[in-house]
Write an enzyme that holds these catalytic residues in place. Structure first.
Site, short mmCIF file in Angstrom:
data_model
loop_
_atom_site.label_atom_id
_atom_site.label_comp_id
_atom_site.label_asym_id
_atom_site.label_seq_id
_atom_site.Cartn_x
_atom_site.Cartn_y
_atom_site.Cartn_z
N ASP A 14 2.10 1.62 -44.89
CA ASP A 14 2.59 2.72 -44.91
C ASP A 14 1.11 3.99 -45.56
O ASP A 14 0.45 2.72 -45.94
CB ASP A 14 3.39 2.88 -46.66
CG ASP A 14 3.98 4.50 -46.48
OD1 ASP A 14 4.29 5.08 -44.94
OD2 ASP A 14 4.63 4.37 -47.15
N GLY A 15 1.22 4.95 -44.76
CA GLY A 15 -0.21 5.85 -45.41
C GLY A 15 -1.05 6.18 -44.34
O GLY A 15 -1.99 6.30 -44.06
N ARG A 27 -2.62 12.19 -36.64
CA ARG A 27 -1.37 10.37 -37.24
C ARG A 27 -1.77 9.15 -35.94
O ARG A 27 -1.62 8.55 -37.13
CB ARG A 27 -0.52 11.62 -37.65
CG ARG A 27 -0.02 12.30 -38.68
CD ARG A 27 1.10 12.83 -38.87
NE ARG A 27 2.11 11.92 -39.26
CZ ARG A 27 2.62 11.44 -40.87
NH1 ARG A 27 2.05 11.51 -41.08
NH2 ARG A 27 3.41 9.97 -40.19
N HIS A 31 -2.59 5.81 -37.06
CA HIS A 31 -1.32 4.83 -36.55
C HIS A 31 -2.38 3.48 -35.77
O HIS A 31 -2.01 2.00 -36.06
CB HIS A 31 -0.28 4.84 -35.49
CG HIS A 31 0.52 5.94 -36.94
ND1 HIS A 31 1.18 5.65 -37.30
CD2 HIS A 31 1.06 7.11 -35.77
CE1 HIS A 31 1.96 6.51 -38.15
NE2 HIS A 31 1.69 6.99 -37.23
N SER A 59 11.01 2.56 -39.26
CA SER A 59 12.11 3.04 -39.91
C SER A 59 13.52 3.72 -39.01
O SER A 59 12.84 4.32 -38.87
CB SER A 59 12.11 2.99 -41.79
OG SER A 59 11.90 4.62 -41.74
N LEU A 125 2.47 -20.45 -38.07
CA LEU A 125 2.90 -18.70 -39.06
C LEU A 125 3.60 -17.94 -37.87
O LEU A 125 4.07 -17.87 -36.87
CB LEU A 125 1.81 -18.05 -38.60
CG LEU A 125 1.56 -16.35 -39.15
CD1 LEU A 125 2.42 -16.22 -40.66
CD2 LEU A 125 0.96 -15.97 -39.03
N ARG A 182 3.63 -2.89 -50.46
CA ARG A 182 3.60 -1.39 -50.01
C ARG A 182 2.68 -1.35 -50.45
O ARG A 182 2.07 -0.73 -51.30
CB ARG A 182 5.08 -0.71 -50.52
CG ARG A 182 5.40 0.63 -50.04
CD ARG A 182 6.24 1.57 -50.34
NE ARG A 182 6.35 3.24 -49.54
CZ ARG A 182 7.55 2.96 -49.26
NH1 ARG A 182 8.22 2.87 -50.08
NH2 ARG A 182 7.24 4.40 -48.80
N ILE A 189 11.58 0.92 -52.29
CA ILE A 189 11.65 -0.26 -51.49
C ILE A 189 12.44 0.24 -50.61
O ILE A 189 12.21 -0.16 -48.90
CB ILE A 189 13.14 -1.15 -52.00
CG1 ILE A 189 13.01 -2.05 -52.16
CG2 ILE A 189 14.43 -0.88 -51.95
CD1 ILE A 189 11.77 -3.45 -51.63
#
Ligand code: V0D
Length: 231
Positions: A14-15, A27, A31, A59, A125, A182, A189
């Site tokens: 986030d952010g 923005r 990203h 999300s 991984l 986070r 959450i």
């Protein structure tokens, strides 16, 4: 680094948009910076010997953002996967996806399916991308699939227990996250891994995701290790 390295870390990245704005950038440029940080964190995870890294990028609520930004975000998975696939093969990285990929643009779906199938035998991984993921949506899909399998007499009501529910989740076969990180200052959450987070340690930082790094990753692990000694 002292103490043990956990098996599975999940990161809510986030952010990114705010990081861009803060620097007089768009923005979307935030990203882009976040995607570079993500590459570094995948490399760091390999180095420290993590087995599973879950990355929460988008999300189901994010669809309400400005159309230009959504367009930019939706192109990132295909770009990222197509560019990085040779690197994933070379480093024995398996790609998994948790989320509803059916609703995604066809070029995104195609890139995702290709990356998942080409890396399926890799096992150093697992990088699990939570893509178009929502915890409640996931639980609804579990309920629907279980009811459908009961109707088809593949299972009975008596078969339903925690273990069975696990096998119907997007994360089926993956261990639960030991730590959920986070970035970006919020301490919620936010509909992420609702079922899977029941025993996870939560770790928050005000750092915007583009500024997240190996030092902070190790700090999260160390702080959680200290919490456990006190128990
Ligand atoms: C934007 C920081 C890679 C978070 C990283 C659609 C904000 C850069 C992916 C990606 C995003 C997703 C799935 C996959 C492979 C790569 C990604 C989104 C956003 C949301 F299988 N970066 N990235 N997905 N950003």
């Amino acid at each position: 680094m002292e103490g043990t390295i956990p098996t599975h870390i999940a990161i809510m990245m986030d952010g990114n948009g705010r990081w861009g704005k803060q620097r007089g950038l768009t923005r979307s440029q935030g990203h882009y910076a976040g995607s570079k940080t993500m590459e570094n964190i995948i490399k760091d995870s390999l180095e420290i010997g993590l087995k599973v890294l879950t990355l929460y990028a988008f999300s189901t609520e994010n669809w309400t953002r400005p159309p230009k930004e959504v367009q930019y975000l939706m192109d990132l998975p295909a770009k990222f996967l197509n560019t990085k696939l040779p690197d994933f093969m070379e480093n024995d990285i398996k790609i998994c996806i948790s989320g509803d990929i059916e609703g995604l643009p066809s070029h995104t779906k195609k890139a995702v399916k290709k990356a998942v199938s080409e890396t399926k035998n890799n096992n150093k991984l697992i990088v699990n991308f939570a893509l178009n993921y929502g915890g409640r949506h996931e639980l609804i899909s579990v309920v629907k699939k279980i009811l459908s399998d009961i109707q088809d007499t593949k299972i009975t009501i008596e078969n339903i227990d925690e273990q069975l529910v696990n096998t119907y989740l997007y994360t089926s076969g993956l261990p639960e996250p030991d730590i959920i990180i986070r970035t970006g200052g919020e301490q919620r959450i936010s509909n992420f891994l609702l079922w899977q987070s029941s025993k996870s340690e939560l770790w928050f930082t005000d750092t915007y995701f583009p500024d997240f790094n190996k030092k902070l990753l190790l700090q999260a692990i160390e702080e959680v290790n200290k919490r456990k000694i006190k128990e």
